[in-house]
Enzyme design. Sequence first.
Site, short mmCIF file in Angstrom:
data_model
loop_
_atom_site.label_atom_id
_atom_site.label_comp_id
_atom_site.label_asym_id
_atom_site.label_seq_id
_atom_site.Cartn_x
_atom_site.Cartn_y
_atom_site.Cartn_z
N LYS A 1 0.85 -1.21 0.00
CA LYS A 1 0.00 0.00 0.00
C LYS A 1 0.88 1.25 0.00
O LYS A 1 2.10 1.16 0.23
CB LYS A 1 -0.94 -0.02 1.20
CG LYS A 1 -0.28 0.00 2.55
CD LYS A 1 -1.30 -0.36 3.63
CE LYS A 1 -0.65 -0.54 4.98
NZ LYS A 1 -0.95 0.45 5.95
N ARG B 1 -9.71 0.26 15.52
CA ARG B 1 -9.77 0.95 14.22
C ARG B 1 -10.96 0.46 13.41
O ARG B 1 -11.98 1.11 13.39
CB ARG B 1 -8.43 0.74 13.50
CG ARG B 1 -8.23 1.63 12.31
CD ARG B 1 -6.79 1.63 11.85
NE ARG B 1 -6.29 0.33 11.43
CZ ARG B 1 -5.06 0.13 10.95
NH1 ARG B 1 -4.21 1.13 10.84
NH2 ARG B 1 -4.65 -1.08 10.59
N HIS C 1 -5.40 -7.25 13.70
CA HIS C 1 -4.17 -6.46 13.60
C HIS C 1 -3.73 -6.09 15.01
O HIS C 1 -4.53 -5.60 15.81
CB HIS C 1 -4.48 -5.19 12.78
CG HIS C 1 -3.25 -4.44 12.37
ND1 HIS C 1 -2.19 -5.02 11.72
CD2 HIS C 1 -2.92 -3.12 12.49
CE1 HIS C 1 -1.27 -4.10 11.46
NE2 HIS C 1 -1.68 -2.95 11.93
N ARG D 1 1.14 -10.71 6.82
CA ARG D 1 1.07 -9.49 6.00
C ARG D 1 2.37 -8.74 6.25
O ARG D 1 2.53 -8.06 7.26
CB ARG D 1 -0.14 -8.64 6.42
CG ARG D 1 -1.45 -9.43 6.43
CD ARG D 1 -2.64 -8.55 6.81
NE ARG D 1 -2.54 -7.92 8.10
CZ ARG D 1 -2.93 -8.44 9.27
NH1 ARG D 1 -3.49 -9.65 9.30
NH2 ARG D 1 -2.80 -7.76 10.40
N TYR E 1 16.19 31.10 4.18
CA TYR E 1 15.11 31.95 4.68
C TYR E 1 15.26 32.19 6.18
O TYR E 1 15.58 31.26 6.93
CB TYR E 1 13.75 31.28 4.42
CG TYR E 1 13.35 31.25 2.97
CD1 TYR E 1 13.06 32.42 2.28
CD2 TYR E 1 13.22 30.04 2.29
CE1 TYR E 1 12.67 32.38 0.95
CE2 TYR E 1 12.83 29.99 0.97
CZ TYR E 1 12.56 31.17 0.29
OH TYR E 1 12.19 31.14 -1.01
N CYS F 1 14.59 24.75 1.95
CA CYS F 1 13.62 25.44 1.09
C CYS F 1 12.69 24.39 0.45
O CYS F 1 12.85 23.20 0.67
CB CYS F 1 14.33 26.21 -0.01
SG CYS F 1 15.67 27.26 0.57
N ASP G 1 12.57 23.44 -2.66
CA ASP G 1 13.20 22.61 -3.70
C ASP G 1 14.70 22.41 -3.49
O ASP G 1 15.32 21.68 -4.26
CB ASP G 1 13.03 23.27 -5.07
CG ASP G 1 11.66 23.86 -5.24
OD1 ASP G 1 10.70 23.08 -5.21
OD2 ASP G 1 11.53 25.10 -5.35
C1 LIG Z 1 -3.96 -4.31 8.68
C2 LIG Z 1 -2.50 -4.19 8.38
N1 LIG Z 1 -1.79 -5.31 8.21
C3 LIG Z 1 -0.47 -5.28 7.95
C4 LIG Z 1 0.18 -4.08 7.85
C5 LIG Z 1 1.67 -4.08 7.59
O1 LIG Z 1 2.34 -3.64 8.72
P1 LIG Z 1 3.92 -3.60 8.78
O2 LIG Z 1 4.34 -2.61 7.77
O3 LIG Z 1 4.21 -3.17 10.16
O4 LIG Z 1 4.38 -4.97 8.46
C6 LIG Z 1 -0.51 -2.89 8.02
C7 LIG Z 1 0.21 -1.62 7.93
O5 LIG Z 1 -0.17 -0.58 8.36
C8 LIG Z 1 -1.89 -2.95 8.30
O6 LIG Z 1 -2.61 -1.84 8.47
#
Ligand SMILES: Cc1ncc(COP(=O)(O)O)c(C=O)c1O
Length: 406
Positions: free
Chosen positions: A40, A140, A170, A223, A268, A314, A316
């Site tokens: 993601k 969440r 999670h 994951r 700046y 700055c 850029d």
């Molecule tokens: C539901 C869920 N699973 C897995 C992950 C992956 O987590 P990590 O990057 O700590 O492995 C995330 C990341 O935010 C998540 O929201």
Amino acid sequence: MAVGWHRPTRLLIDTQAIKANVENERQRMPQGSVLFAVVKANGYGHGAVETARAAKEGGASGFCVALLDEAIELRQAGITEPILILSVVDPAYIPSLLMYGISVTVATREWLVEAAEQLKEESYEQPLNVHIKVDTGMGRIGFTSPQATKEAALFIKNNPNFHLEGIFTHCSTADLKDSTYFDQQTARFKENLDQLSELPRYVHISNSATALWHPDNVGNMIRFGVAMYGLNPSGRSLPEPYPLQPALTLISSLIQVKELLPGEGIGYGKTYTTNQREWVGTIPIGYADGWLRHLQGFSVLVNGYPCEIIGRICMDQCMIRLPKQVPVGTKVTLIGEDQGQTITMQMVAEKLGTINYEVACTFSQRIPREYTNKIGNSKWSKEVTHMLETYPLLSVADKVRPVGKT
Ligand SMILES: Cc1ncc(COP(=O)(O)O)c(C=O)c1O
């Protein structure tokens, strides 16, 4: 957004490192478990498609994203493995989920009811693949009691337009030394699993931290996110059980070098004034690139020598104090290794008072990503080749040279 190909600032992404991190994790996983690579937010800034391809080479069986659009991007790039969207998608988009064969998270009963209506209205050939999300203490999204989970599972079972592909939770503290809360979350998840008459194909609890520091936990899928990019999810609190290989290097080069007399102001607000005769270099990167103003006072590497960022950063550009005169075009390493010295993403995060995740995600799309198999062996990316082919008469194209060869 215009990408700055005609400027020497680059993010070099080592795809071999991503592949190696996935391979190393897979070797530790219990037999029969699979790894889904979390790509993601544009692969945590590393590039979603390239990361997904590298992870697949390392043995990833599927992918996780946060947005439907991120899933579609992977499909359009030819990725055919299972993809799970970890957050809630409006049921109005079910036709797209089915068209692209994407699995989705179910977090409430209301969502299920609405989705069932949507699925009834049109006759689809395939059921919608869903993963039940259980909120065991993250607060969440997800079902908050075993009873609610049980009812959701029954609802899905009784509706042939759904297919229960997974169930997950999670954990919010898997990267802490104290595992009390983590253990509570795990226990709650097990209570929820006990409500199901049969378990779906994927049962998953592990993000990177859980996979690294609680490897024998419940579930048959992980994951794998931040650790795949070579970053320690705990920052520095917990030691890596095996060396993670950072995949990202940030480099640029000096666009101006000058010697200033004592008493000259830099940037700046004139927050820095030269004390003596000082060599000052300018780097073409600024806060619009994600190189944030709070990095004033941090150091970057020039010929392996740490050089302080002086004056305000700055939009850029930013300025550094050089130990001596060096030629314009000299490479600057902002994150990565140079002549035995290393600046890590974690060091940048600590200077910014944040976590390495946030640093990785903050680099703007303005910085070109180049994919290398080995740091320092940069090759033109497809986009640059395309640009040079498309605009062969562009005079600047002749001057553009691969970074790292300055
Ligand atoms: C539901 C869920 N699973 C897995 C992950 C992956 O987590 P990590 O990057 O700590 O492995 C995330 C990341 O935010 C998540 O929201």
